[in-house]
Write a protein that holds these residues in place. Structure first.
Motif, PDB file in Angstrom:
ATOM      1  N   VAL A 102       0.445  -0.782  -0.465  1.00 25.52           N
ATOM      2  CA  VAL A 102      -0.201   0.605  -0.591  1.00 25.52           C
ATOM      3  C   VAL A 102       1.120   1.375  -0.337  1.00 25.52           C
ATOM      4  O   VAL A 102       0.532   2.350  -0.232  1.00 25.52           O
ATOM      5  CB  VAL A 102      -0.822   0.156   1.256  1.00 25.52           C
ATOM      6  CG1 VAL A 102      -0.041  -0.236   2.837  1.00 25.52           C
ATOM      7  CG2 VAL A 102      -2.328   0.649   1.042  1.00 25.52           C
ATOM      8  N   PHE A 103       2.078   1.003   0.675  1.00 25.91           N
ATOM      9  CA  PHE A 103       2.858   2.572   0.726  1.00 25.91           C
ATOM     10  C   PHE A 103       3.427   2.718  -0.922  1.00 25.91           C
ATOM     11  O   PHE A 103       4.010   3.933  -0.820  1.00 25.91           O
ATOM     12  CB  PHE A 103       3.667   2.415   2.028  1.00 25.91           C
ATOM     13  CG  PHE A 103       4.492   0.917   1.688  1.00 25.91           C
ATOM     14  CD1 PHE A 103       5.655   0.652   0.916  1.00 25.91           C
ATOM     15  CD2 PHE A 103       4.368   0.024   2.715  1.00 25.91           C
ATOM     16  CE1 PHE A 103       6.880  -0.634   0.933  1.00 25.91           C
ATOM     17  CE2 PHE A 103       5.230  -1.292   2.547  1.00 25.91           C
ATOM     18  CZ  PHE A 103       6.524  -0.701   1.727  1.00 25.91           C
ATOM     19  N   VAL A 104       3.522   1.914  -1.832  1.00 26.75           N
ATOM     20  CA  VAL A 104       4.378   2.128  -3.427  1.00 26.75           C
ATOM     21  C   VAL A 104       3.287   2.638  -3.581  1.00 26.75           C
ATOM     22  O   VAL A 104       1.934   2.054  -4.372  1.00 26.75           O
ATOM     23  CB  VAL A 104       4.649   0.620  -3.647  1.00 26.75           C
ATOM     24  CG1 VAL A 104       5.455   1.506  -4.958  1.00 26.75           C
ATOM     25  CG2 VAL A 104       5.691  -0.348  -2.610  1.00 26.75           C
ATOM     26  N   LYS A 105       3.223   3.948  -4.024  1.00 27.37           N
ATOM     27  CA  LYS A 105       2.964   5.025  -4.740  1.00 27.37           C
ATOM     28  C   LYS A 105       2.749   4.694  -6.349  1.00 27.37           C
ATOM     29  O   LYS A 105       1.452   4.716  -6.591  1.00 27.37           O
ATOM     30  CB  LYS A 105       2.398   6.153  -4.482  1.00 27.37           C
ATOM     31  CG  LYS A 105       2.243   6.393  -3.168  1.00 27.37           C
ATOM     32  CD  LYS A 105       1.082   6.569  -2.978  1.00 27.37           C
ATOM     33  CE  LYS A 105       0.221   6.810  -1.570  1.00 27.37           C
ATOM     34  NZ  LYS A 105      -0.847   6.037  -0.966  1.00 27.37           N
ATOM     35  N   GLY A 106       3.316   3.938  -6.961  1.00 26.25           N
ATOM     36  CA  GLY A 106       3.974   2.735  -8.177  1.00 26.25           C
ATOM     37  C   GLY A 106       4.665   3.993  -8.440  1.00 26.25           C
ATOM     38  O   GLY A 106       6.079   3.777  -8.264  1.00 26.25           O
ATOM     39  N   VAL A 107       5.143   4.152  -9.914  1.00 28.75           N
ATOM     40  CA  VAL A 107       6.300   4.598 -10.281  1.00 28.75           C
ATOM     41  C   VAL A 107       6.394   6.008 -10.928  1.00 28.75           C
ATOM     42  O   VAL A 107       5.000   6.665 -11.924  1.00 28.75           O
ATOM     43  CB  VAL A 107       6.769   3.416 -11.329  1.00 28.75           C
ATOM     44  CG1 VAL A 107       7.085   1.727 -10.898  1.00 28.75           C
ATOM     45  CG2 VAL A 107       5.930   3.208 -12.220  1.00 28.75           C
TER      46      VAL A 107
END
Length: 153
Positions: free
Chosen positions: A41-46
């Motif tokens: 969940v804490f990975v917003k994307g790239v």
């Protein structure tokens, strides 16, 4: 013999944190982030930064801090952890300071709700401010790094 190390100072939920300058590649303004499915969940994307795909982590989310709207001051600090570059979303990045490594004390078990394993230590600055030093290797633990490396592709 005490060593002086340069730290980038940034804020997150009204606390000040530091990360070693030699781990920081660049500090960017907020930009569009492409979501990636099946990530923590804490990975917003790239983001695509000058042709390099970089995973972006929201440090508020990572540390279970209250969410906040991104502002004009929000920044993405691109750090290098091992061979990988990762962007950390912070509320603002303020300055660079020289810090005597002898001034860094071991972190208490919890600082501002953040578990000690994510922290390298806490430094007391001349003006009585406390600066919390991040342990980037724990902020991005090995299993998560492996997951993120598969995003970079």
């Amino acid at each position: 013999m005490a060593e002086e190390t340069k730290f980038i100072v940034f804020s997150l939920a009204h606390e000040e944190y530091g990360v070693e300058v030699d781990k920081v590649r660049t500090i960017e303004r907020m930009m569009p982030i492409t979501r990636v499915p099946k990530t923590p969940v804490f990975v917003k994307g790239v983001i695509n930064l000058r042709g390099i795909v970089i995973p972006i982590i929201d440090l508020r989310e990572r540390f279970a801090l209250p969410q906040a709207e991104f502002t004009e001051n929000s920044r993405i600090i691109i750090v290098a952890v091992g061979e990988m570059e990762v962007g950390l979303i912070v509320d603002s990045a303020s300055d660079v300071i020289d810090l005597d490594t002898d001034l860094i004390a071991d972190p208490p078990e919890v600082v501002g709700g953040i578990k000690a394993k994510y922290l390298r230590g806490v430094a007391k600055l001349k003006d009585n401010r406390l600066l919390v030093m991040l342990n980037l290797h724990e902020v991005l633990n090995k299993n998560e790094i492996i997951q993120l490396e598969s995003i970079e592709g």
